[in-house]
Design an enzyme around this catalytic site. Structure first.
Site, PDB file in Angstrom:
ATOM      1  N   THR A 130     -11.146   3.547  10.262  1.00 18.74           N
ATOM      2  CA  THR A 130     -11.029   2.666  11.433  1.00 18.74           C
ATOM      3  C   THR A 130     -10.629   3.414  12.698  1.00 18.74           C
ATOM      4  OG1 THR A 130      -8.849   2.171  10.592  1.00 18.74           O
ATOM      5  CG2 THR A 130     -10.528   0.519  10.222  1.00 18.74           C
ATOM      6  N   ASP A 155      -3.662   4.261  -1.848  1.00 24.23           N
ATOM      7  CA  ASP A 155      -4.652   4.686  -0.843  1.00 24.23           C
ATOM      8  C   ASP A 155      -4.682   6.202  -0.738  1.00 24.23           C
ATOM      9  OD1 ASP A 155      -6.518   4.564   1.169  1.00 24.23           O
ATOM     10  OD2 ASP A 155      -5.084   4.014   2.730  1.00 24.23           O
ATOM     11  N   ARG A 210       2.125  -0.342  10.914  1.00 18.60           N
ATOM     12  CA  ARG A 210       3.142  -0.201  11.963  1.00 18.60           C
ATOM     13  C   ARG A 210       3.587  -1.492  12.654  1.00 18.60           C
ATOM     14  NH1 ARG A 210      -0.155   4.792  14.262  1.00 18.60           N
ATOM     15  NH2 ARG A 210      -1.731   3.505  13.239  1.00 18.60           N
ATOM     16  N   ASP A 267     -14.112  14.342  -3.738  1.00 23.31           N
ATOM     17  CA  ASP A 267     -14.247  15.668  -4.344  1.00 23.31           C
ATOM     18  C   ASP A 267     -15.464  15.628  -5.262  1.00 23.31           C
ATOM     19  OD1 ASP A 267     -13.633  18.279  -5.438  1.00 23.31           O
ATOM     20  OD2 ASP A 267     -11.533  17.921  -4.904  1.00 23.31           O
ATOM     21  N   LYS A 278       0.818  -1.214   0.000  1.00 18.62           N
ATOM     22  CA  LYS A 278       0.000   0.000   0.000  1.00 18.62           C
ATOM     23  C   LYS A 278       0.852   1.265   0.000  1.00 18.62           C
ATOM     24  CE  LYS A 278      -2.742   1.557   3.555  1.00 18.62           C
ATOM     25  NZ  LYS A 278      -2.773   3.024   3.565  1.00 18.62           N
ATOM     26  N   LYS A 320      -7.684   7.924  -0.965  1.00 20.39           N
ATOM     27  CA  LYS A 320      -8.997   8.286  -0.384  1.00 20.39           C
ATOM     28  C   LYS A 320      -9.576   9.530  -1.059  1.00 20.39           C
ATOM     29  CE  LYS A 320      -8.168   6.148   4.139  1.00 20.39           C
ATOM     30  NZ  LYS A 320      -6.738   5.828   4.124  1.00 20.39           N
TER      31      LYS A 320
HETATM   32  O1  C5P Z   1      -0.079   1.261  10.914  1.00 23.34           O
HETATM   33  P1  C5P Z   1      -1.458   0.755  10.701  1.00 23.34           P
HETATM   34  O2  C5P Z   1      -1.542  -0.752  10.641  1.00 23.34           O
HETATM   35  O3  C5P Z   1      -2.473   1.329  11.685  1.00 23.34           O
HETATM   36  O4  C5P Z   1      -1.850   1.283   9.257  1.00 23.34           O
HETATM   37  C1  C5P Z   1      -3.138   1.172   8.718  1.00 23.34           C
HETATM   38  C2  C5P Z   1      -3.160   1.768   7.349  1.00 23.34           C
HETATM   39  O5  C5P Z   1      -4.479   1.653   6.807  1.00 23.34           O
HETATM   40  C3  C5P Z   1      -2.788   3.238   7.289  1.00 23.34           C
HETATM   41  O6  C5P Z   1      -2.006   3.403   6.117  1.00 23.34           O
HETATM   42  C4  C5P Z   1      -4.120   3.975   7.142  1.00 23.34           C
HETATM   43  O7  C5P Z   1      -4.008   5.135   6.350  1.00 23.34           O
HETATM   44  C5  C5P Z   1      -4.961   2.926   6.425  1.00 23.34           C
HETATM   45  N1  C5P Z   1      -6.419   3.014   6.593  1.00 23.34           N
HETATM   46  C6  C5P Z   1      -7.038   2.979   7.834  1.00 23.34           C
HETATM   47  N2  C5P Z   1      -8.401   3.058   7.918  1.00 23.34           N
HETATM   48  C7  C5P Z   1      -9.148   3.139   6.813  1.00 23.34           C
HETATM   49  C8  C5P Z   1      -8.511   3.145   5.558  1.00 23.34           C
HETATM   50  C9  C5P Z   1      -7.140   3.070   5.483  1.00 23.34           C
HETATM   51  O8  C5P Z   1      -6.369   2.859   8.851  1.00 23.34           O
HETATM   52  N3  C5P Z   1     -10.467   3.144   6.897  1.00 23.34           N
END
Ligand code: C5P
Length: 235
Positions: free
Chosen positions: A123, A62, A214, A67, A36, A64
């Protein structure tokens, strides 16, 4: 095929520069179905990041997008030559925006077009935060509303939190590809994610891809962390 077998790992390469992202890509690609590229890396490195990461694995871009329909359609057209496999748009942009994105993807990419994932509710957002933005009823109800709308308007799949995978499968069946961030191996920190679950739980619930950032990229050995999550998904 069981749900567990078809659930793939998507590694979120949330890096400030391409050198860091490529190091993570090299280490984790053998265990990942998708890599991603998000807002941070794309803002720093632009399309070059998508092309470079795409040499390691299919790219989930990603951005998002949210607009007016004409602007989102133009962005989809402009992104098509970079050949990301998947691109996110916000379901809250509405059916006209989603339909315009789908039409632009088809016209610019043909059969090999970009696949569109509609983001339902982030999330990191819980019921209290959702209420602050004026939406009552809680995340599950809002995700079902936006998920139905987005699939009817032409999205190929949805991004949702772990808690909404089973309700979405019940409501919409097998058609939507479900991509689930906020996934944490047992024992790791939740960071700023409000609605989390383990990889095994998500494979079982019917997710197609889990997104993990992470817990992999901040690990001492990102390749080993990705391998262990890949093994958990296959277990
Ligand atoms: O580090 P972590 O596992 O929390 O990363 C989650 C990834 O998913 C991030 O890149 C974040 O931008 C993305 N994301 C999210 N919630 C969403 C869509 C994408 O956390 N609804």
């Amino acid at each position: 095929m069981s749900a567990a077998l078809r659930c793939g790992l998507c590694v979120a390469l949330d890096a400030p520069d391409l050198a860091t992202a490529e190091a993570w890509a090299r280490a984790t690609a053998p265990h990942a179905a998708l890599l991603k590229v998000g807002l941070e890396l794309f803002s720093a490195e632009g399309g070059a990041a998508v092309r470079a990461i795409g040499r390691h694995a299919p790219v989930f871009l990603d951005l998002k997008l949210h607009d007016i329909p004409n602007t989102v359609a133009g962005a989809v057209r402009a992104l098509t030559p970079l050949r990301p496999a998947w691109l996110t748009i916000h379901a809250a942009g509405g059916p006209q925006m989603i339909a315009a994105a789908r039409e632009a993807a088809e016209k610019a990419g043909g059969a090999d077009r970009i696949r569109l994932l509609a983001v339902t509710v982030l999330t990191s957002i819980d019921a209290a935060t959702l209420a602050e933005t004026g939406i009552s009823g809680g995340p599950v109800q809002q995700v079902l509303r936006l998920g139905r709308l987005a699939m009817e308007a032409g999205a190929d799949g949805l991004v949702c939190s772990p808690r909404e995978v089973a309700p979405l499968r019940d409501a919409l069946g097998e058609a939507p590809v479900l991509v689930v961030p906020g996934v944490r191996p047992a024992g790791s920190a939740a960071d700023d994610q409000a609605r989390v679950a383990t990889p095994e739980e998500m494979a079982e619930a019917g997710a197609d891809f889990i997104v993990v950032g992470r817990p992999i990229t901040k690990a001492a050995d990102p390749g080993a962390a990705a391998a262990s999550i890949g093994a958990a998904l296959r277990a």
